[in-house]
Design an enzyme around this catalytic site. Sequence first.
Site, short mmCIF file in Angstrom:
data_model
loop_
_atom_site.label_atom_id
_atom_site.label_comp_id
_atom_site.label_asym_id
_atom_site.label_seq_id
_atom_site.Cartn_x
_atom_site.Cartn_y
_atom_site.Cartn_z
N CYS A 21 -13.31 -9.00 7.22
CA CYS A 21 -13.47 -8.37 5.96
C CYS A 21 -14.29 -9.43 4.85
O CYS A 21 -14.92 -9.29 3.81
CB CYS A 21 -12.27 -8.13 5.26
SG CYS A 21 -11.44 -7.01 6.23
N HIS A 25 -13.24 -7.37 -2.08
CA HIS A 25 -13.42 -6.60 -0.93
C HIS A 25 -12.53 -5.40 -1.42
O HIS A 25 -11.31 -5.61 -1.57
CB HIS A 25 -13.07 -7.59 0.25
CG HIS A 25 -12.59 -6.67 1.32
ND1 HIS A 25 -13.31 -5.92 2.04
CD2 HIS A 25 -11.15 -6.68 2.23
CE1 HIS A 25 -12.56 -5.24 3.15
NE2 HIS A 25 -11.36 -5.68 3.00
N ASN A 32 -12.02 1.28 3.30
CA ASN A 32 -12.35 -0.02 3.70
C ASN A 32 -13.39 -0.10 4.49
O ASN A 32 -13.18 0.32 5.57
CB ASN A 32 -10.92 -0.65 3.94
CG ASN A 32 -11.15 -1.92 4.37
OD1 ASN A 32 -12.24 -2.68 4.53
ND2 ASN A 32 -9.98 -2.75 4.48
O1 UT7 Z 1 -9.27 -5.29 4.95
C1 UT7 Z 1 -8.63 -6.03 5.84
C2 UT7 Z 1 -7.29 -6.42 5.23
N1 UT7 Z 1 -6.42 -5.23 5.38
C3 UT7 Z 1 -5.51 -5.13 4.20
O2 UT7 Z 1 -5.64 -5.76 3.25
C4 UT7 Z 1 -4.49 -4.04 4.52
C5 UT7 Z 1 -3.22 -4.56 4.02
N2 UT7 Z 1 -2.19 -3.57 4.02
C6 UT7 Z 1 -2.04 -2.30 3.58
O3 UT7 Z 1 -2.99 -1.96 2.71
C7 UT7 Z 1 -0.76 -1.50 3.73
O4 UT7 Z 1 0.17 -2.45 3.98
C8 UT7 Z 1 -0.97 -0.33 4.38
C9 UT7 Z 1 -1.89 0.65 3.48
C10 UT7 Z 1 -1.85 -0.52 5.66
C11 UT7 Z 1 0.24 0.32 4.63
O5 UT7 Z 1 1.11 0.69 3.58
P1 UT7 Z 1 2.73 0.13 3.37
O6 UT7 Z 1 2.98 0.45 2.14
O7 UT7 Z 1 2.52 -1.35 3.73
O8 UT7 Z 1 3.26 1.06 4.63
P2 UT7 Z 1 4.04 0.29 5.86
O9 UT7 Z 1 3.14 0.13 7.00
O10 UT7 Z 1 5.16 -0.43 5.37
O11 UT7 Z 1 4.80 2.03 6.35
C12 UT7 Z 1 5.65 2.72 5.38
C13 UT7 Z 1 6.04 3.95 6.00
C14 UT7 Z 1 6.37 3.63 7.54
O12 UT7 Z 1 7.29 4.96 7.84
P3 UT7 Z 1 8.85 4.49 7.80
O13 UT7 Z 1 9.11 3.38 9.09
O14 UT7 Z 1 9.27 3.81 6.49
O15 UT7 Z 1 9.54 5.81 8.12
C15 UT7 Z 1 5.00 4.20 8.39
O16 UT7 Z 1 5.20 4.77 9.50
O17 UT7 Z 1 5.03 4.77 6.15
C16 UT7 Z 1 4.77 5.22 7.37
N3 UT7 Z 1 3.07 5.39 7.40
C17 UT7 Z 1 2.38 6.52 7.12
N4 UT7 Z 1 3.05 7.61 6.54
C18 UT7 Z 1 1.91 8.57 6.41
C19 UT7 Z 1 2.13 4.27 7.78
N5 UT7 Z 1 0.86 4.93 7.88
C20 UT7 Z 1 1.05 6.06 7.33
C21 UT7 Z 1 0.14 7.33 7.08
N6 UT7 Z 1 0.42 8.34 6.47
N7 UT7 Z 1 -1.10 7.18 7.22
#
Ligand code: UT7
Length: 348
Positions: free
Chosen positions: A114, A275, A305
């Site tokens: 990135c 970014h 992204n």
């Molecule tokens: O560009 C490179 C750098 N990358 C970044 O900067 C990305 C940084 N991270 C993020 O943007 C966020 O962490 C994400 C968007 C990737 C994920 O969002 P989050 O709010 O951190 O969600 P999480 O990973 O903590 O997951 C929360 C819940 C989980 O379910 P449980 O365990 O609470 O039941 C996941 O399994 O959301 C679930 N989940 C989804 N549900 C529906 C994860 N992905 C999805 C999805 N659809 N696509």
Amino acid sequence: MPRSKIAGIGKYVPKNVFTNKDMMQFMETTDEWIQERTGIQERRFADRTNETTTTMAVEAAKVAIERAGITPQDIDFIIFATLSPDYYFPGCGVLLQRAMKMKEVGALDIRNQCSGFVYGLSVADQFIKTGMYKNILVVGSEKHSFGLDFSTRGRNISVIFGDGAGAVVLQPTEDANQGILSTHLHSDGTSAEILAMFNPGTHANHWQEGLASFDDATIGEMFMSKAMIDGEQNFPTMDGPAVFKKAVVKFPEVIIEALTANGYQPSDINLLVPHQANLRIAQFVQQKLGLTDDQVFNNIQKYGNTTAASVPIALCEAWELGKIKQGDLVCLAAFGSGLTWASALMKW
Ligand code: UT7
């Protein structure tokens, strides 16, 4: 010493729009979840057979070169940032050089994910300032759609990414009120594995216990073994919350670093182009720096992204929309896998 200025900028995004609803055909997810957590409504996916990382880069480069008022034969150095190259090697720089019938100039490939475009811009800036080159093409391009896990297992990462390319031509300027003021590059390899794609690679399980079994692999297969593919270990993986927590600290830090180095403060910024990692991250950064909506440009809603391409695509779109004018103080900032992060401050 001259400064370097962006003399021309271009972008290319594939025609194929892939919405959050389209995503739902492949995995358990919802439009609401994706929009609420990332801000993304849709992204573009390249044509599966006719578009590659290089062909998209060529389209963006054509526009940047034309807007700079030069021809591909005038380019005297190429810097190409991507994490999704056409080939494992050689890199995309030489493929672009060939496709655009450029002279036998140097072509450098950058692997900083990135942050790749801002890293590339910094390298180009040094070459221009020393007088070594006069027309450097810096490109960021990605074809993520070809290598994502579209099953529910990969949903936390696959819903984020999109395809596209952005490019700039950097030239020297003697105008004291124009050009790149400074660039700032950082890394922290202690968290290298929290956003990574391990295979193909020479790690041989060195970093990740249990990543793959090599019991039945010959020595030549260890780079990319059948066991890895059968175990679906050929996709990127991410600890999203861990990356998020680092991003919201390092983005403001590196922006402040650039401003301080040049005697400015956040209120002086005309446009911050971060970014496009996640709209929530950009909003957090905006709030932390006390910036208004007009001071920050986001287009992740439409393109997702696009990693190394996201900063030049956003910068180009902001410029095309008339949001950047001559003399404006523009700040670019990126953060991602590595971890690496970077900023560039310029007078447009
Ligand atoms: O560009 C490179 C750098 N990358 C970044 O900067 C990305 C940084 N991270 C993020 O943007 C966020 O962490 C994400 C968007 C990737 C994920 O969002 P989050 O709010 O951190 O969600 P999480 O990973 O903590 O997951 C929360 C819940 C989980 O379910 P449980 O365990 O609470 O039941 C996941 O399994 O959301 C679930 N989940 C989804 N549900 C529906 C994860 N992905 C999805 C999805 N659809 N696509």
